[in-house]
Scaffold this motif. Structure first.
Motif, short mmCIF file in Angstrom:
data_model
loop_
_atom_site.label_atom_id
_atom_site.label_comp_id
_atom_site.label_asym_id
_atom_site.label_seq_id
_atom_site.Cartn_x
_atom_site.Cartn_y
_atom_site.Cartn_z
N LEU A 380 28.45 -2.05 -12.78
CA LEU A 380 27.82 -0.96 -12.64
C LEU A 380 28.33 0.02 -13.81
O LEU A 380 29.48 -0.07 -14.20
CB LEU A 380 28.32 -0.32 -11.21
N GLU A 381 27.49 0.96 -14.30
CA GLU A 381 28.22 1.91 -15.18
C GLU A 381 29.13 2.65 -14.53
O GLU A 381 29.01 3.35 -13.48
CB GLU A 381 26.82 2.76 -15.52
N ARG A 383 30.96 6.51 -15.32
CA ARG A 383 30.54 7.42 -15.66
C ARG A 383 31.88 8.71 -15.50
O ARG A 383 32.80 8.64 -14.84
CB ARG A 383 29.48 8.06 -15.27
N VAL A 390 28.45 8.01 -19.90
CA VAL A 390 28.75 6.45 -19.80
C VAL A 390 30.04 6.17 -20.36
O VAL A 390 30.18 6.18 -21.59
CB VAL A 390 27.69 5.60 -19.92
N GLY A 392 31.67 3.17 -19.88
CA GLY A 392 31.67 1.52 -19.96
C GLY A 392 30.86 0.99 -18.76
O GLY A 392 30.40 1.60 -17.69
N LEU A 393 31.15 -0.33 -18.76
CA LEU A 393 30.81 -1.31 -17.64
C LEU A 393 31.79 -1.63 -16.76
O LEU A 393 32.50 -2.46 -17.14
CB LEU A 393 29.73 -2.26 -18.07
N ILE A 422 38.29 -0.74 -18.57
CA ILE A 422 37.17 -0.46 -19.65
C ILE A 422 37.75 -0.50 -20.99
O ILE A 422 38.73 0.37 -21.40
CB ILE A 422 36.47 0.98 -19.30
N ILE A 431 31.00 5.73 -10.14
CA ILE A 431 29.87 4.57 -10.07
C ILE A 431 28.77 5.02 -8.89
O ILE A 431 29.17 5.87 -8.17
CB ILE A 431 30.39 3.25 -9.64
#
Length: 685
Positions: A380-381, A383, A390, A392-393, A422, A431
């Motif tokens: 999930l991104e 933020r 964003v 990262g993931l 991240i 998220i």
């Protein structure tokens, strides 16, 4: 500029009607402080100030307090200071005389003069007579109305009413509205003025004798009153102790009183007040009142910083607009627009202020609680903010909930703040955990995996300062736990939009008495202060925070022992009935054999899905509620054999379980998660 701390304790609350509440609310520094500006230690400009309109409309201030607003835009700040003090002096002169005559109609002229002088010295000591100011956030920016805020933002207004002890009253305008600020706080000074014992008066115990002796008597009364105002009712003689850590403050007050340092900027002591002092002190109906939109059912209302809805004749509120969606279950409202109203417009309505952590969980099915563990089911991104950029993931995995947010009364879109790896660095962010329809496919409750930023139930922490253990979060004091003491966390509880954290712990004091209660563990919002209160520690003993059947663990979010697929009782009577009503059949009422701590016991065992539906979404299982009389455990009242009985639900830690077994003769309930209230209370000192 330390203001109104222990002076506002509960013992004082009982001593006069003006102080309605003094419970502790651990607000963060600069709570509700926007666009903060600095200042100087001169009359009218004491640092610092924040936007006044966080608590009421600027139009009300400008309409009622014209002339007593300091203007940083003046060509000469020296001239402005003299103008301001010439306007302020008659206001405080008239207000202090009116106040004292209302409390003591037969007051002597000499006592009135001394009381007023003590009041003037208090204003100088606290804030240099500062309250309202037009100031710039930066050069080139417009001048906007500010209100005096001191003590890291906790002190409000010229009398420095502390938001940690008077949270509700400050939301009602007792900081923002200058004369309400004065009237509310002068009660505290007056109580101390009247209570000063002879032992504090330096040997001059009556206002008689020579002029010098009479002056000394009233001077000692003023110094005693301020010591108690600043340090608490038990510190009324503080000014006599030259070794006290507050000696500089007490001497500063003495110097202000003796030298009357406020007079340097006042030319005419007889000038009439330029505002309606009587009306504003009384908050009367003839004063212009703040006006906003209308208070109506079906509207989402903003009252100060709070979000509210009208439910019949009751306003139901949560302390921050970001949680407005959680009010949908209390009363329907149009959340597409917000109507701003002011406290003065809500006086005719009863008001209920909900704890966001309990309210949102009860209204949003599947919402995970603060400090609980979740498993994300796909990347999930992450933020920077709920709607931020964003970062990262965040890979699919186990995370701890550090904050939550819900938007949309119907969609119930939930977001969680987590800490994820991240680009090789642990990073805090938000998220998107889906809506009421999709959340189960994105993030679900899980077992903790490793240490969290917040202690998980069962973790050990070391208290950083000497820390008060209380019967309930922020409630009655039980005992102080010395700095550096390790304690095991049994439960985590959050309050307010600042995400104030409390840990339930057991503590064996050196008096040999085992106590269970709550310690404050810090705030998470807007920044974390956890490291200043309790930090992770190694487990000194192999104690359990809760006792569960073999092969299960205690799930702090659902408040039950669980395995991968099952939930273990006991269950509340209301949950059992919900199970039966849902067609659960014989499993709802049957007891099944299991083993706890090597001892055979019997209890109901349900599927997790069945238990979740039957228990409901609340902070406590269906039919149970938090009880201040039972150390803030969830309790349930049931009827057995024609009589009402109260049961207390766990978790119960090892020390308490062992004490239960010793006292009760190895009763089976001691190893369960529900005890008779009488048995529980018998173990509480």
């Amino acid at each position: 500029m330390k203001q109104l701390l222990s002076a506002l304790c509960l013992s004082l609350a009982a001593s006069f009607t003006g102080l309605a509440q003094a419970a502790y609310t651990p607000t963060p520094n600069d709570w509700a402080c926007t666009n903060k500006v600095g200042g100087t230690w001169t009359h009218g400009r004491a640092p610092s100030g924040c936007d006044a309109n966080a608590f009421g409309p600027d139009s009300f201030v400008r309409g009622n307090y014209a002339g007593v607003i300091f203007s940083d835009a003046s060509a000469s700040l020296v001239d402005e200071r003299k103008r301001y003090m010439q306007a302020m002096y008659p206001v405080i002169r008239d207000a202090s005389e009116r106040y004292l005559r209302s409390r003591k109609p037969a007051v002597s002229a000499r006592e009135l003069e001394a009381f007023q002088r003590g009041t003037y010295a208090t204003l100088r000591q606290e804030t240099f007579w500062s309250h309202y100011r037009d100031a710039q956030l930066a050069a080139g920016q417009p001048y906007t109305l500010k209100m005096m805020r001191g003590d890291s933002g906790h002190g409000h207004g010229m009398m420095q009413v502390d938001d940690r002890y008077h949270f509700v009253q400050l939301q009602q305008g007792k900081g923002w509205n200058m004369m309400q600020n004065f009237t509310y706080a002068i009660d505290i000074y007056y109580v101390a003025w009247e209570a000063a014992p002879n032992a504090c008066l330096g040997g001059v115990t009556t206002p008689s004798g020579t002029t010098a002796e009479v002056d000394a008597y009233w001077r000692s009364r003023a110094r005693s009153a301020w010591s108690a105002y600043n340090g608490g009712p038990t510190r009324v003689c503080r000014w006599q102790n030259a070794a006290d850590v507050n000696v500089a403050k007490d001497n500063g007050y003495r110097d202000n009183y003796d030298a009357r340092l406020w007079l340097v900027d006042i030319a005419d002591l007889a000038k009439p007040a330029g505002i309606d002092v009587d009306c504003l002190m009384d908050n009367g109906p003839l004063c212009p009142v703040p006006t906003g939109g209308t208070v109506e059912a079906g509207k989402l209302l903003q009252v100060g910083a709070a979000a509210c809805v009208l439910n019949g004749s009751t306003l139901e509120c949560v302390d921050d607009m970001r949680d407005a969606a959680c009010l949908a279950g209390r009363a329907s409202s149009d959340d597409s627009s917000v109507t701003q109203v002011y406290v003065a417009q809500t006086a005719a309505y009863a008001r209920v202020d909900h704890n966001r952590h309990q309210l949102c969980r009860a209204q949003v099915a599947g919402l995970q609680s603060l400090a609980s563990a979740i498993a994300t089911l796909r990347p999930l991104e992450l933020r920077s903010a709920p709607d931020g950029m964003v970062l990262g993931l965040a890979e699919a995995g186990s995370y701890q909930v550090l904050d939550f947010m819900v938007s949309g009364a119907v969609q119930q879109h939930r977001l969680y703040r987590i800490r994820a790896l991240i680009n090789g660095a642990l990073t805090d962010g938000w998220i998107d955990a889906g809506t009421a329809a999709t959340h189960a496919s994105l993030a679900v409750g899980a077992a903790p995996a490793g240490a969290g930023a917040i202690a998980h139930a069962g973790d050990w922490v070391k208290v950083v300062p000497n820390l008060n253990m209380r019967a309930t979060p922020g409630g009655a004091l039980l005992i102080a736990i010395p700095a550096g003491t390790p304690v095991q966390v049994k439960e985590v509880f959050g309050t307010a939009s600042a995400n104030n954290l409390y840990y339930r712990v057991e503590y064996l004091h050196n008096d040999g008495v085992l106590r269970e209660g709550w310690i404050f563990a810090g705030n998470l919002y807007p920044v974390s202060t956890l490291a200043s209160w309790a930090v992770p520690a190694a487990a000194p003993v192999p104690a359990k925070h809760a006792h569960c059947p073999n092969g299960t663990r205690y799930d702090a979010h659902v408040r039950q022992c669980t395995s991968a697929s099952q939930a273990y009782g006991p269950f509340t009577a209301a949950a059992v009935q919900a199970c039966v009503d849902a067609g659960g059949g014989a499993v709802c009422t049957a007891n099944r054999a299991t083993v706890v701590d090597g001892v055979a016991v019997a209890m109901p065992i349900w599927s997790k899905a069945l238990a979740a539906a039957a228990n409901g979404n609340g902070d406590c299982p269906r039919g149970a509620a938090r009880s201040a009389a039972h150390r803030f455990h969830c309790t349930e009242t049931v009827t057995r054999n024609g009589a009402a009985e109260t049961d207390v639900y766990g978790p119960f830690g090892t020390a308490l379980v062992n004490a239960c077994l010793t006292r009760s003769g190895n009763a089976a309930y001691c190893r369960g998660n529900r005890w008779p209230a009488a048995a529980f209370l018998a173990l509480q000192p």
